[in-house]
Write an enzyme that holds these catalytic residues in place. Sequence first.
Site, PDB file in Angstrom:
ATOM      1  N   LYS A  53       0.835  -1.208   0.000  1.00 55.11           N
ATOM      2  CA  LYS A  53       0.000   0.000   0.000  1.00 55.11           C
ATOM      3  C   LYS A  53       0.869   1.258   0.000  1.00 55.11           C
ATOM      4  CE  LYS A  53      -2.127  -1.016   3.852  1.00 55.11           C
ATOM      5  NZ  LYS A  53      -1.594  -2.308   4.337  1.00 55.11           N
TER       6      LYS A  53
ATOM      7  N   ARG B  26      11.896  -5.555   5.273  1.00 51.80           N
ATOM      8  CA  ARG B  26      11.833  -4.114   5.538  1.00 51.80           C
ATOM      9  C   ARG B  26      12.383  -3.808   6.936  1.00 51.80           C
ATOM     10  NH1 ARG B  26       6.165  -1.009   5.104  1.00 51.80           N
ATOM     11  NH2 ARG B  26       5.744  -2.187   7.004  1.00 51.80           N
TER      12      ARG B  26
ATOM     13  N   ARG C  73      -0.206  -8.668  13.541  1.00 49.12           N
ATOM     14  CA  ARG C  73      -0.758  -7.664  12.616  1.00 49.12           C
ATOM     15  C   ARG C  73      -1.612  -8.361  11.560  1.00 49.12           C
ATOM     16  NH1 ARG C  73       4.613  -4.826  10.884  1.00 49.12           N
ATOM     17  NH2 ARG C  73       3.291  -3.617   9.486  1.00 49.12           N
TER      18      ARG C  73
ATOM     19  N   ARG D 263      11.560   0.203  12.046  1.00 52.10           N
ATOM     20  CA  ARG D 263      10.215   0.053  12.616  1.00 52.10           C
ATOM     21  C   ARG D 263      10.182  -1.152  13.538  1.00 52.10           C
ATOM     22  NH1 ARG D 263       5.503   0.762   8.182  1.00 52.10           N
ATOM     23  NH2 ARG D 263       4.458  -0.529   9.754  1.00 52.10           N
TER      24      ARG D 263
ATOM     25  N   ARG E 234      -9.665   0.586   8.557  1.00 55.62           N
ATOM     26  CA  ARG E 234      -9.209  -0.741   8.947  1.00 55.62           C
ATOM     27  C   ARG E 234     -10.263  -1.496   9.742  1.00 55.62           C
ATOM     28  NH1 ARG E 234      -3.398   0.443   8.379  1.00 55.62           N
ATOM     29  NH2 ARG E 234      -2.160  -1.415   8.707  1.00 55.62           N
TER      30      ARG E 234
HETATM   31  P1  B4P Z   1       4.130  -1.787   2.059  1.00 54.43           P
HETATM   32  O1  B4P Z   1       3.272  -2.901   1.658  1.00 54.43           O
HETATM   33  O2  B4P Z   1       4.194  -0.599   1.215  1.00 54.43           O
HETATM   34  O3  B4P Z   1       3.635  -1.556   3.548  1.00 54.43           O
HETATM   35  P2  B4P Z   1       2.150  -1.225   3.985  1.00 54.43           P
HETATM   36  O4  B4P Z   1       1.172  -2.250   3.510  1.00 54.43           O
HETATM   37  O5  B4P Z   1       1.859   0.202   3.638  1.00 54.43           O
HETATM   38  O6  B4P Z   1       2.395  -1.330   5.536  1.00 54.43           O
HETATM   39  P3  B4P Z   1       1.637  -1.585   6.854  1.00 54.43           P
HETATM   40  O7  B4P Z   1       0.229  -2.036   6.654  1.00 54.43           O
HETATM   41  O8  B4P Z   1       2.570  -2.435   7.598  1.00 54.43           O
HETATM   42  O9  B4P Z   1       1.704  -0.236   7.638  1.00 54.43           O
HETATM   43  P4  B4P Z   1       0.767   0.885   8.182  1.00 54.43           P
HETATM   44  O10 B4P Z   1       1.690   2.015   8.245  1.00 54.43           O
HETATM   45  O11 B4P Z   1      -0.502   1.075   7.419  1.00 54.43           O
HETATM   46  O12 B4P Z   1       5.590  -2.291   2.186  1.00 54.43           O
HETATM   47  C1  B4P Z   1       5.996  -3.506   2.739  1.00 54.43           C
HETATM   48  C2  B4P Z   1       7.334  -3.929   2.152  1.00 54.43           C
HETATM   49  O13 B4P Z   1       7.094  -4.651   0.963  1.00 54.43           O
HETATM   50  C3  B4P Z   1       8.260  -2.775   1.789  1.00 54.43           C
HETATM   51  O14 B4P Z   1       9.534  -3.076   2.247  1.00 54.43           O
HETATM   52  C4  B4P Z   1       8.225  -2.739   0.263  1.00 54.43           C
HETATM   53  O15 B4P Z   1       9.456  -2.354  -0.307  1.00 54.43           O
HETATM   54  C5  B4P Z   1       7.942  -4.190  -0.079  1.00 54.43           C
HETATM   55  N1  B4P Z   1       7.194  -4.324  -1.342  1.00 54.43           N
HETATM   56  C6  B4P Z   1       6.179  -3.540  -1.763  1.00 54.43           C
HETATM   57  N2  B4P Z   1       5.736  -3.965  -2.972  1.00 54.43           N
HETATM   58  C7  B4P Z   1       6.500  -5.060  -3.309  1.00 54.43           C
HETATM   59  C8  B4P Z   1       6.530  -5.953  -4.432  1.00 54.43           C
HETATM   60  N3  B4P Z   1       5.688  -5.828  -5.464  1.00 54.43           N
HETATM   61  N4  B4P Z   1       7.429  -6.970  -4.422  1.00 54.43           N
HETATM   62  C9  B4P Z   1       8.284  -7.126  -3.392  1.00 54.43           C
HETATM   63  N5  B4P Z   1       8.320  -6.305  -2.298  1.00 54.43           N
HETATM   64  C10 B4P Z   1       7.433  -5.289  -2.260  1.00 54.43           C
HETATM   65  O16 B4P Z   1       0.317   0.393   9.656  1.00 54.43           O
HETATM   66  C11 B4P Z   1       1.210   0.215  10.731  1.00 54.43           C
HETATM   67  C12 B4P Z   1       0.446   0.100  12.054  1.00 54.43           C
HETATM   68  O17 B4P Z   1      -0.227   1.358  12.363  1.00 54.43           O
HETATM   69  C13 B4P Z   1      -0.689  -0.923  12.129  1.00 54.43           C
HETATM   70  O18 B4P Z   1      -0.217  -2.221  12.457  1.00 54.43           O
HETATM   71  C14 B4P Z   1      -1.589  -0.315  13.258  1.00 54.43           C
HETATM   72  O19 B4P Z   1      -1.060  -0.615  14.534  1.00 54.43           O
HETATM   73  C15 B4P Z   1      -1.474   1.164  13.029  1.00 54.43           C
HETATM   74  N6  B4P Z   1      -2.551   1.720  12.190  1.00 54.43           N
HETATM   75  C16 B4P Z   1      -2.378   2.291  10.968  1.00 54.43           C
HETATM   76  N7  B4P Z   1      -3.565   2.677  10.449  1.00 54.43           N
HETATM   77  C17 B4P Z   1      -4.517   2.317  11.359  1.00 54.43           C
HETATM   78  C18 B4P Z   1      -5.943   2.417  11.378  1.00 54.43           C
HETATM   79  N8  B4P Z   1      -6.635   2.946  10.359  1.00 54.43           N
HETATM   80  N9  B4P Z   1      -6.627   1.933  12.457  1.00 54.43           N
HETATM   81  C19 B4P Z   1      -5.957   1.402  13.500  1.00 54.43           C
HETATM   82  N10 B4P Z   1      -4.603   1.260  13.537  1.00 54.43           N
HETATM   83  C20 B4P Z   1      -3.873   1.714  12.476  1.00 54.43           C
END
Ligand code: B4P
Length: 193
Positions: free
Chosen positions: A14, A128, A146, A134, A89
Amino acid sequence: MFNIILFGPPGSGKGTQSEKLISTYGLIHLSTGDILRREIAAATALGLEAKNLMDKGHLVPDEVVVGMIRSALDNNPQAKGFLFDGFPRTEAQSIALDKLLADKNTAIGVVLALDVSQDELIKRLLQRGLTSGRSDDTNEAIISNRIIEYQTKTTVVANYYSKFNKVVHIKGEGTVDDIFASLCSEIDKRLSN
Ligand code: B4P
Protein backbone atom coordinates in the site's frame (compact mmCIF):
# COMPACT_ATOMS: atom_id res chain seq x y z
CA MET A 1 -13.22 14.80 -6.63
CA PHE A 2 -12.06 11.18 -6.98
CA ASN A 3 -11.26 9.30 -3.78
CA ILE A 4 -9.51 5.95 -3.57
CA ILE A 5 -8.98 3.44 -0.78
CA LEU A 6 -5.85 1.35 -1.24
CA PHE A 7 -6.64 -1.77 0.72
CA GLY A 8 -4.67 -4.86 1.70
CA PRO A 9 -2.88 -6.68 4.51
CA PRO A 10 0.28 -5.30 6.18
CA GLY A 11 3.11 -5.49 3.69
CA SER A 12 0.88 -5.79 0.64
CA GLY A 13 2.45 -2.74 -1.02
CA LYS A 14 0.00 0.00 0.00
CA GLY A 15 2.69 2.49 1.01
CA THR A 16 4.86 1.60 -1.98
CA GLN A 17 2.06 2.01 -4.53
CA SER A 18 0.62 5.10 -2.83
CA GLU A 19 3.78 7.07 -3.53
CA LYS A 20 3.46 6.37 -7.25
CA LEU A 21 -0.32 6.92 -7.40
CA ILE A 22 -0.29 10.32 -5.70
CA SER A 23 2.32 11.71 -8.08
CA THR A 24 0.45 10.37 -11.14
CA TYR A 25 -3.04 11.51 -10.15
CA GLY A 26 -2.30 14.54 -7.94
CA LEU A 27 -4.15 13.10 -4.96
CA ILE A 28 -3.57 13.93 -1.30
CA HIS A 29 -2.02 10.90 0.43
CA LEU A 30 -3.57 10.06 3.79
CA SER A 31 -1.72 7.18 5.46
CA THR A 32 -2.87 6.67 9.05
CA GLY A 33 0.30 4.61 9.66
CA ASP A 34 2.50 7.54 8.55
CA ILE A 35 0.50 10.06 10.61
CA LEU A 36 0.80 7.82 13.69
CA ARG A 37 4.55 7.37 13.17
CA ARG A 38 4.92 11.18 12.98
CA GLU A 39 3.06 11.48 16.29
CA ILE A 40 5.41 8.85 17.79
CA ALA A 41 8.49 10.71 16.50
CA ALA A 42 7.17 13.95 18.03
CA ALA A 43 6.52 12.09 21.32
CA THR A 44 2.98 13.48 21.64
CA ALA A 45 0.50 11.93 24.09
CA LEU A 46 -1.32 10.38 21.14
CA GLY A 47 1.98 9.03 19.78
CA LEU A 48 2.89 7.41 23.09
CA GLU A 49 -0.51 5.69 23.30
CA ALA A 50 -0.25 4.58 19.65
CA LYS A 51 3.31 3.24 20.02
CA ASN A 52 2.29 0.96 22.83
CA LEU A 53 -0.41 -0.64 20.63
CA MET A 54 1.53 -0.64 17.35
CA ASP A 55 4.54 -2.33 18.99
CA LYS A 56 2.26 -5.25 19.87
CA GLY A 57 0.76 -5.40 16.37
CA HIS A 58 -2.63 -4.12 17.57
CA LEU A 59 -4.84 -1.52 15.94
CA VAL A 60 -5.10 1.98 17.39
CA PRO A 61 -8.65 2.91 18.63
CA ASP A 62 -11.13 3.94 15.94
CA GLU A 63 -11.87 7.35 17.46
CA VAL A 64 -8.17 8.27 17.36
CA VAL A 65 -7.65 7.49 13.67
CA VAL A 66 -11.05 8.87 12.62
CA GLY A 67 -10.16 12.15 14.38
CA MET A 68 -6.86 12.29 12.48
CA ILE A 69 -8.61 11.76 9.16
CA ARG A 70 -11.29 14.35 9.98
CA SER A 71 -8.57 16.97 10.59
CA ALA A 72 -6.71 16.01 7.41
CA LEU A 73 -9.87 16.37 5.30
CA ASP A 74 -10.64 19.73 6.88
CA ASN A 75 -7.08 20.91 6.26
CA ASN A 76 -7.23 20.16 2.51
CA PRO A 77 -10.36 21.90 1.18
CA GLN A 78 -8.88 22.33 -2.33
CA ALA A 79 -7.94 18.65 -2.85
CA LYS A 80 -8.68 17.00 -6.22
CA GLY A 81 -9.15 13.79 -4.32
CA PHE A 82 -7.71 11.67 -1.52
CA LEU A 83 -5.84 8.40 -1.49
CA PHE A 84 -6.58 6.57 1.76
CA ASP A 85 -3.74 4.18 2.61
CA GLY A 86 -4.18 1.84 5.59
CA PHE A 87 -7.52 3.46 6.44
CA PRO A 88 -10.27 2.38 7.03
CA ARG A 89 -9.21 -0.74 8.95
CA THR A 90 -12.51 -1.58 10.69
CA GLU A 91 -16.18 -1.39 9.74
CA ALA A 92 -16.67 1.48 12.20
CA GLN A 93 -13.88 3.42 10.45
CA SER A 94 -15.54 2.72 7.06
CA ILE A 95 -18.89 4.05 8.21
CA ALA A 96 -17.22 7.11 9.76
CA LEU A 97 -15.25 7.80 6.57
CA ASP A 98 -18.36 7.58 4.37
CA LYS A 99 -20.07 10.08 6.63
CA LEU A 100 -17.11 12.49 6.64
CA LEU A 101 -16.99 12.37 2.83
CA ALA A 102 -20.77 12.75 2.47
CA ASP A 103 -20.57 15.90 4.61
CA LYS A 104 -18.19 17.23 1.95
CA ASN A 105 -20.50 16.10 -0.89
CA THR A 106 -18.12 13.42 -2.08
CA ALA A 107 -17.65 9.64 -1.71
CA ILE A 108 -15.25 6.75 -2.26
CA GLY A 109 -14.84 6.09 -6.01
CA VAL A 110 -13.10 2.73 -5.78
CA VAL A 111 -11.47 0.37 -3.27
CA LEU A 112 -8.38 -1.23 -4.80
CA ALA A 113 -7.56 -4.39 -2.83
CA LEU A 114 -4.04 -5.82 -3.13
CA ASP A 115 -3.97 -9.62 -2.78
CA VAL A 116 -0.71 -11.10 -1.45
CA SER A 117 -0.02 -14.51 0.14
CA GLN A 118 0.81 -14.68 3.85
CA ASP A 119 4.29 -16.13 3.25
CA GLU A 120 5.16 -13.23 0.96
CA LEU A 121 3.83 -10.67 3.48
CA ILE A 122 6.01 -12.05 6.28
CA LYS A 123 9.05 -12.17 3.99
CA ARG A 124 8.58 -8.55 2.87
CA LEU A 125 8.00 -7.16 6.37
CA LEU A 126 11.01 -8.95 7.88
CA GLN A 127 13.08 -7.67 4.96
CA ARG A 128 11.83 -4.11 5.54
CA GLY A 129 12.58 -4.54 9.25
CA LEU A 130 16.30 -4.84 8.43
CA THR A 131 16.39 -1.19 7.38
CA SER A 132 13.14 0.60 8.37
CA GLY A 133 13.87 1.00 12.06
CA ARG A 134 10.21 0.05 12.62
CA SER A 135 9.85 -1.99 15.78
CA ASP A 136 6.67 -3.63 14.40
CA ASP A 137 8.62 -5.08 11.44
CA THR A 138 11.46 -6.83 13.24
CA ASN A 139 9.71 -9.60 15.13
CA GLU A 140 7.80 -12.41 13.42
CA ALA A 141 5.34 -12.77 16.35
CA ILE A 142 4.35 -9.09 16.06
CA ILE A 143 4.01 -9.39 12.27
CA SER A 144 1.74 -12.43 12.81
CA ASN A 145 -0.37 -10.38 15.23
CA ARG A 146 -0.76 -7.66 12.62
CA ILE A 147 -1.91 -10.25 10.09
CA ILE A 148 -4.39 -11.70 12.62
CA GLU A 149 -5.72 -8.19 13.34
CA TYR A 150 -6.15 -7.76 9.59
CA GLN A 151 -8.00 -11.05 9.21
CA THR A 152 -10.30 -10.53 12.19
CA LYS A 153 -11.01 -6.78 12.00
CA THR A 154 -10.01 -5.43 8.60
CA THR A 155 -11.18 -7.92 5.96
CA VAL A 156 -14.74 -6.77 6.83
CA VAL A 157 -13.89 -3.42 5.21
CA ALA A 158 -13.79 -5.11 1.79
CA ASN A 159 -17.12 -6.84 2.53
CA TYR A 160 -18.61 -3.49 3.53
CA TYR A 161 -17.60 -1.75 0.28
CA SER A 162 -18.51 -4.83 -1.81
CA LYS A 163 -22.13 -4.13 -0.92
CA PHE A 164 -21.76 -0.91 -2.93
CA ASN A 165 -19.86 -2.67 -5.78
CA LYS A 166 -16.77 -0.58 -5.11
CA VAL A 167 -14.11 -3.27 -4.58
CA VAL A 168 -11.64 -4.40 -7.25
CA HIS A 169 -9.06 -7.09 -6.44
CA ILE A 170 -5.56 -6.66 -7.85
CA LYS A 171 -2.80 -9.25 -7.79
CA GLY A 172 -0.23 -7.70 -5.41
CA GLU A 173 2.65 -10.04 -6.27
CA GLY A 174 5.00 -9.34 -9.15
CA THR A 175 7.03 -6.24 -9.94
CA VAL A 176 6.10 -2.89 -8.39
CA ASP A 177 5.69 -1.45 -11.92
CA ASP A 178 3.35 -4.22 -13.13
CA ILE A 179 1.17 -3.87 -10.03
CA PHE A 180 1.14 -0.09 -10.50
CA ALA A 181 0.00 -0.54 -14.13
CA SER A 182 -2.91 -2.75 -12.99
CA LEU A 183 -3.95 -0.14 -10.41
CA CYS A 184 -3.77 2.70 -12.97
CA SER A 185 -5.85 0.75 -15.45
CA GLU A 186 -8.69 0.40 -12.92
CA ILE A 187 -8.49 4.08 -11.95
CA ASP A 188 -8.38 5.28 -15.56
CA LYS A 189 -11.48 3.23 -16.44
CA ARG A 190 -13.41 5.03 -13.73
CA LEU A 191 -12.01 8.49 -14.46
CA SER A 192 -13.04 8.22 -18.12
CA ASN A 193 -16.67 7.35 -17.19
P1 B4P B 1 4.13 -1.79 2.06
O1 B4P B 1 3.27 -2.90 1.66
O2 B4P B 1 4.19 -0.60 1.22
O3 B4P B 1 3.64 -1.56 3.55
P2 B4P B 1 2.15 -1.22 3.98
O4 B4P B 1 1.17 -2.25 3.51
O5 B4P B 1 1.86 0.20 3.64
O6 B4P B 1 2.40 -1.33 5.54
P3 B4P B 1 1.64 -1.59 6.85
O7 B4P B 1 0.23 -2.04 6.65
O8 B4P B 1 2.57 -2.43 7.60
O9 B4P B 1 1.70 -0.24 7.64
P4 B4P B 1 0.77 0.89 8.18
O10 B4P B 1 1.69 2.01 8.25
O11 B4P B 1 -0.50 1.08 7.42
O12 B4P B 1 5.59 -2.29 2.19
C1 B4P B 1 6.00 -3.51 2.74
C2 B4P B 1 7.33 -3.93 2.15
O13 B4P B 1 7.09 -4.65 0.96
C3 B4P B 1 8.26 -2.77 1.79
O14 B4P B 1 9.53 -3.08 2.25
C4 B4P B 1 8.22 -2.74 0.26
O15 B4P B 1 9.46 -2.35 -0.31
C5 B4P B 1 7.94 -4.19 -0.08
N1 B4P B 1 7.19 -4.32 -1.34
C6 B4P B 1 6.18 -3.54 -1.76
N2 B4P B 1 5.74 -3.96 -2.97
C7 B4P B 1 6.50 -5.06 -3.31
C8 B4P B 1 6.53 -5.95 -4.43
N3 B4P B 1 5.69 -5.83 -5.46
N4 B4P B 1 7.43 -6.97 -4.42
C9 B4P B 1 8.28 -7.13 -3.39
N5 B4P B 1 8.32 -6.30 -2.30
C10 B4P B 1 7.43 -5.29 -2.26
O16 B4P B 1 0.32 0.39 9.66
C11 B4P B 1 1.21 0.22 10.73
C12 B4P B 1 0.45 0.10 12.05
O17 B4P B 1 -0.23 1.36 12.36
C13 B4P B 1 -0.69 -0.92 12.13
O18 B4P B 1 -0.22 -2.22 12.46
C14 B4P B 1 -1.59 -0.32 13.26
O19 B4P B 1 -1.06 -0.61 14.53
C15 B4P B 1 -1.47 1.16 13.03
N6 B4P B 1 -2.55 1.72 12.19
C16 B4P B 1 -2.38 2.29 10.97
N7 B4P B 1 -3.56 2.68 10.45
C17 B4P B 1 -4.52 2.32 11.36
C18 B4P B 1 -5.94 2.42 11.38
N8 B4P B 1 -6.63 2.95 10.36
N9 B4P B 1 -6.63 1.93 12.46
C19 B4P B 1 -5.96 1.40 13.50
N10 B4P B 1 -4.60 1.26 13.54
C20 B4P B 1 -3.87 1.71 12.48
